[in-house]
Scaffold this motif. Structure first.
Motif, mmCIF file in Angstrom:
data_model
loop_
_atom_site.group_PDB
_atom_site.id
_atom_site.type_symbol
_atom_site.label_atom_id
_atom_site.label_comp_id
_atom_site.label_asym_id
_atom_site.label_seq_id
_atom_site.Cartn_x
_atom_site.Cartn_y
_atom_site.Cartn_z
ATOM 1 N N ASP A 48 0.824 -1.212 0.000
ATOM 2 C CA ASP A 48 0.000 0.000 0.000
ATOM 3 C C ASP A 48 0.859 1.263 0.000
ATOM 4 O O ASP A 48 0.492 2.271 -0.608
ATOM 5 C CB ASP A 48 -0.963 -0.003 1.189
ATOM 6 N N VAL A 62 1.864 1.780 -3.531
ATOM 7 C CA VAL A 62 0.728 2.320 -4.281
ATOM 8 C C VAL A 62 0.643 3.833 -4.066
ATOM 9 O O VAL A 62 0.557 4.606 -5.028
ATOM 10 C CB VAL A 62 -0.590 1.616 -3.873
ATOM 11 N N TYR A 96 -0.961 6.311 -7.065
ATOM 12 C CA TYR A 96 -2.213 5.605 -7.339
ATOM 13 C C TYR A 96 -3.153 5.732 -6.147
ATOM 14 O O TYR A 96 -2.718 5.787 -4.996
ATOM 15 C CB TYR A 96 -1.948 4.127 -7.632
ATOM 16 N N GLU A 97 -4.438 5.765 -6.443
ATOM 17 C CA GLU A 97 -5.448 5.839 -5.395
ATOM 18 C C GLU A 97 -6.210 4.515 -5.340
ATOM 19 O O GLU A 97 -6.856 4.127 -6.316
ATOM 20 C CB GLU A 97 -6.430 6.977 -5.683
ATOM 21 N N PRO A 98 -6.126 3.793 -4.202
ATOM 22 C CA PRO A 98 -6.852 2.533 -4.082
ATOM 23 C C PRO A 98 -8.357 2.758 -4.151
ATOM 24 O O PRO A 98 -8.853 3.796 -3.712
ATOM 25 C CB PRO A 98 -6.474 2.017 -2.699
ATOM 26 N N VAL A 134 -6.980 0.152 -8.389
ATOM 27 C CA VAL A 134 -6.586 1.551 -8.253
ATOM 28 C C VAL A 134 -7.284 2.380 -9.339
ATOM 29 O O VAL A 134 -7.703 1.872 -10.366
ATOM 30 C CB VAL A 134 -5.046 1.729 -8.364
#
Length: 153
Positions: free
Chosen positions: A113, A116, A121-123, A152
């Motif tokens: 995470d 990410v 990137y946005e989960p 994502v």
């Protein structure tokens, strides 16, 4: 601990699953019997799994897991007891492979995470783990492999 993550585009995959909503501390008690039940139904119906076992987490809180445990199949199955048809989503996802025992998964997810976030990137929503190699492959847990998938934006 984890391989260098990559961005992939997954396709909608039919699955045979059991949906569970359980207290987080019950995962080790519930997971094994659920896997055996899914595999028993799939085997009895002559269905060949298309990939390894997985856990698809729909929502997670500090106290509760709401998830499906199952296997990918070629086409939707008919419900049989607790085993029902479902699917893994078509998604843009970050993916990595964690090497080690299941007890290290929480730390692996934390590092994943962080990658990410660090990479912009946005989960979104759900996530899933694919158990590529585990206890069935031997006692050396350093050789176990779990694929981590986080959709994502």
């Amino acid at each position: 601990m984890i391989d260098t993550p990559v961005i992939v585009h997954t396709h909608r995959q039919p699955t045979a699953v059991i949906h569970l909503t359980i207290p987080r501390d019950q995962i080790q008690v519930v997971m094994g019997p659920a896997i055996q039940e899914v595999m028993g139904v799939v085997g009895a119906e002559g269905i060949i799994p298309q990939d390894a076992l997985f856990a698809y987490h729909l929502t997670m809180s500090p106290d509760v897991f709401d998830f499906e445990v199952g296997v990918p199949v070629a086409e939707l199955i008919a419900p049989n007891g607790r085993v029902i048809p479902s699917h893994l989503p078509a998604a843009k996802a970050a993916r990595t492979v964690y090497h080690g025992p299941y007890e290290g998964l929480a730390e692996a997810w934390g590092k994943f995470d962080q990658w990410v976030a660090d990479n912009g990137y946005e989960p979104v929503g759900d996530l899933w783990e694919v158990y590529q190699a585990g206890p069935e492959t031997g006692d050396d847990s350093s050789k176990w492999r779990t694929e981590l998938n986080r959709p994502v934006k």
